[in-house]
Design an enzyme around this catalytic site. Structure first.
Site, PDB file in Angstrom:
ATOM      1  NE  ARG A 259      -2.330   1.822   3.754  1.00 27.10           N
ATOM      2  CZ  ARG A 259      -1.871   1.497   4.438  1.00 27.10           C
ATOM      3  NH1 ARG A 259      -2.997   0.771   4.821  1.00 27.10           N
ATOM      4  NH2 ARG A 259      -1.628   2.446   4.816  1.00 27.10           N
ATOM      5  CG  HIS A 263      -7.609   2.507   5.784  1.00 20.44           C
ATOM      6  ND1 HIS A 263      -7.271   0.935   5.296  1.00 20.44           N
ATOM      7  CD2 HIS A 263      -8.494   2.829   6.189  1.00 20.44           C
ATOM      8  CE1 HIS A 263      -9.052   1.548   5.062  1.00 20.44           C
ATOM      9  NE2 HIS A 263      -9.686   1.972   6.504  1.00 20.44           N
ATOM     10  CE1 TYR A 272      -0.482   1.761   8.478  1.00 19.91           C
ATOM     11  CE2 TYR A 272      -1.606   3.504  10.108  1.00 19.91           C
ATOM     12  CZ  TYR A 272      -1.127   3.048   8.299  1.00 19.91           C
ATOM     13  OH  TYR A 272      -2.468   3.285   7.607  1.00 19.91           O
TER      14      TYR A 272
HETATM   15  C1  LIG Z   1     -16.126  -6.309   9.749  1.00 22.64           C
HETATM   16  C2  LIG Z   1     -15.354  -5.005   9.979  1.00 22.64           C
HETATM   17  N1  LIG Z   1     -14.428  -4.969  11.219  1.00 22.64           N
HETATM   18  C3  LIG Z   1     -13.672  -3.929  10.728  1.00 22.64           C
HETATM   19  C4  LIG Z   1     -13.743  -2.922   9.878  1.00 22.64           C
HETATM   20  C5  LIG Z   1     -13.350  -1.974  10.279  1.00 22.64           C
HETATM   21  N2  LIG Z   1     -11.357  -1.453   8.933  1.00 22.64           N
HETATM   22  C6  LIG Z   1     -11.980  -1.031   7.853  1.00 22.64           C
HETATM   23  S1  LIG Z   1     -11.136  -1.074   6.875  1.00 22.64           S
HETATM   24  C7  LIG Z   1     -10.099  -2.299   8.076  1.00 22.64           C
HETATM   25  C8  LIG Z   1      -9.374  -2.824   6.575  1.00 22.64           C
HETATM   26  C9  LIG Z   1      -9.500  -3.549   6.622  1.00 22.64           C
HETATM   27  O1  LIG Z   1      -8.100  -3.947   5.034  1.00 22.64           O
HETATM   28  P1  LIG Z   1      -8.097  -5.292   4.457  1.00 22.64           P
HETATM   29  O2  LIG Z   1      -9.236  -6.201   4.264  1.00 22.64           O
HETATM   30  O3  LIG Z   1      -6.370  -5.820   3.909  1.00 22.64           O
HETATM   31  O4  LIG Z   1      -8.327  -4.308   3.210  1.00 22.64           O
HETATM   32  P2  LIG Z   1      -7.468  -2.822   2.654  1.00 22.64           P
HETATM   33  O5  LIG Z   1      -8.557  -1.674   3.270  1.00 22.64           O
HETATM   34  O6  LIG Z   1      -6.105  -3.186   2.554  1.00 22.64           O
HETATM   35  O7  LIG Z   1      -8.147  -2.639   1.140  1.00 22.64           O
HETATM   36  C10 LIG Z   1     -11.150  -2.314   8.545  1.00 22.64           C
HETATM   37  C11 LIG Z   1     -10.675  -3.192  10.188  1.00 22.64           C
HETATM   38  C12 LIG Z   1     -15.019  -3.008   8.902  1.00 22.64           C
HETATM   39  N3  LIG Z   1     -14.973  -2.305   8.019  1.00 22.64           N
HETATM   40  N4  LIG Z   1     -15.598  -4.460   8.724  1.00 22.64           N
END
Ligand SMILES: Cc1ncc(C[n+]2csc(CCOP(=O)(O)OP(=O)(O)O)c2C)c(N)n1
Ligand SMILES: [Mg+2]
Length: 359
Positions: A259, A263, A272
């Site tokens: 990335r 985010h 981080y």
């Molecule tokens: C069920 C749930 N738990 C927590 C969150 C909070 N949350 C939003 S983005 C994220 C990280 C997800 O990371 P990843 O699956 O690697 O996708 P990326 O954002 O890196 O594309 C989290 C934990 C959420 N949206 N839904």
């Protein structure tokens, strides 16, 4: 600083313009390559302009996908129009490649009702914000399509679902992948492994050496590909789609990147992330890599590149103008569709909201 996992065995097609030679993808002609380039530039322009619109207060919190365009464009170009796409918030603008207007997606990020579309109009499901819940949705739809094919002889398509590395730790991912494996659903499980789930690094997410290894537990094959190489993504997805179409069941595609942007607009990754690695990734980003490939092949020059960029910018200008020309949404929509018989307190809340809005 957090450790990142080594990138072993990644499929690549695009060379580095020096020691590593460019490869070719069978069946992709000049027009296909330029269409892929247009899609990449449209997504990049959408992303960069959206960040500006956010800073100008014209859209809300926005999940940046700078550097992830190759995964999205490469995969979509390997599909047919009848195939279904299930995006996460990271692929919010993927529907542009299916003809969803820019204004619709910008409205979605404004929280405006004009941001909703009928998924059946584009075969693009709603943008999924809960992590991983789109995986069982996609597995179910894909299974349904295969039943129609087997039982009714309908010429149905396949489905692709996008999710992140973090999503592979969710129950929904397990349930969807397991179901797809058992039912031999015609599904491509496309994992955008950008090695971060907000501030959680991949090494804290899993003890597995690669995410692709998880596929074995669901009885499906996996392909591991450089997610910054649009041609490698295209080729791998095309193979996975061919398996699904031939009724051979689901395939897991792990597309590995790093990335290179926050985010989302609400995130400060300097707390981080490894800044040097981010800088390296930004220097080697996917649109520039494909541009280099096309130029080395004599298929792109400054004039065409400029024209493609100008067209994308114009599309964005028209899109934000159309989104901002929408009349304000009806505040009662916030309260509708949650209850058959709404509690009285919600009527009071709605009245308070209307007063606040000066209605
Ligand atoms: C069920 C749930 N738990 C927590 C969150 C909070 N949350 C939003 S983005 C994220 C990280 C997800 O990371 P990843 O699956 O690697 O996708 P990326 O954002 O890196 O594309 C989290 C934990 C959420 N949206 N839904
Ligand atoms: Mg991630």
């Amino acid at each position: 600083m957090a450790q990142v996992l080594p990138e072993r065995g990644l499929r690549r097609v695009i060379g580095d313009g020096a020691a590593v030679a460019d490869g070719e993808v069978e069946g992709l002609g000049e027009d296909d390559l330029l269409a892929l380039y247009r899609s990449l530039v449209l997504l990049r322009t959408y992303d960069e302009r959206s960040l500006v619109y956010h800073r100008q207060g014209r859209i809300g919190t926005y999940a940046i996908f700078w550097g992830a365009e190759a995964m999205q464009a490469g995969a979509v170009h390997a599909l047919e129009r009848r195939d279904w796409i299930f995006p996460s918030y990271r692929e919010s603008a993927i529907g542009l490649l299916r003809g969803i207007p820019v204004s619709t997606v910008l409205s979605w990020w404004q929280g405006h009702p004009a941001g909703w579309w009928n998924p059946a109009d584009y075969n693009v499901a709603s943008i999924c914000v809960p992590i991983g819940t789109q995986v069982p949705h996609a597995a179910g739809l894909a299974w349904g399509m295969s039943l129609r094919r087997r039982l009714d002889g309908e010429d149905t398509g396949v489905a692709i679902v996008f999710f992140g590395d973090g999503a592979t730790s969710e129950g929904s991912f397990h349930e969807g992948a397991n179901f797809a494996g058992v039912m031999r659903a015609p599904l491509v499980l496309f994992c955008n492994n950008n090695q971060w789930a907000i501030s959680t690094p991949l090494a804290s997410q899993t003890a597995a050496a690669t995410l692709a290894e998880k596929a074995a537990g669901y009885g499906m094959p996996a392909l591991r590909v450089d997610g910054g190489d649009v041609l490698a993504v295209f080729e791998a997805t095309r193979e996975a789609v061919a398996r699904a179409r031939a009724d051979e069941g689901p395939t897991f595609v792990e597309a590995v990147t790093y990335r290179a942007a926050p985010h989302a607009t609400a995130d400060d990754p300097t707390a981080y992330i490894d800044g040097e690695r981010v800088e390296e990734e930004r220097q080697n980003e996917c649109v520039g890599r494909f541009e280099g490939y096309l130029r080395r092949a004599g298929l792109l020059d400054d004039e065409v590149a400029e024209q493609v960029r100008a067209e994308a910018l114009e599309t964005m200008r028209a899109g934000i103008a159309a989104a901002e020309a929408e009349p304000p949404g009806d505040p009662s929509l916030v309260f509708e569709h949650a209850y058959v018989d709404a509690p009285a307190v919600l009527a009071e809340d709605l009245a308070a909201l209307r007063r606040l809005l000066g209605e």
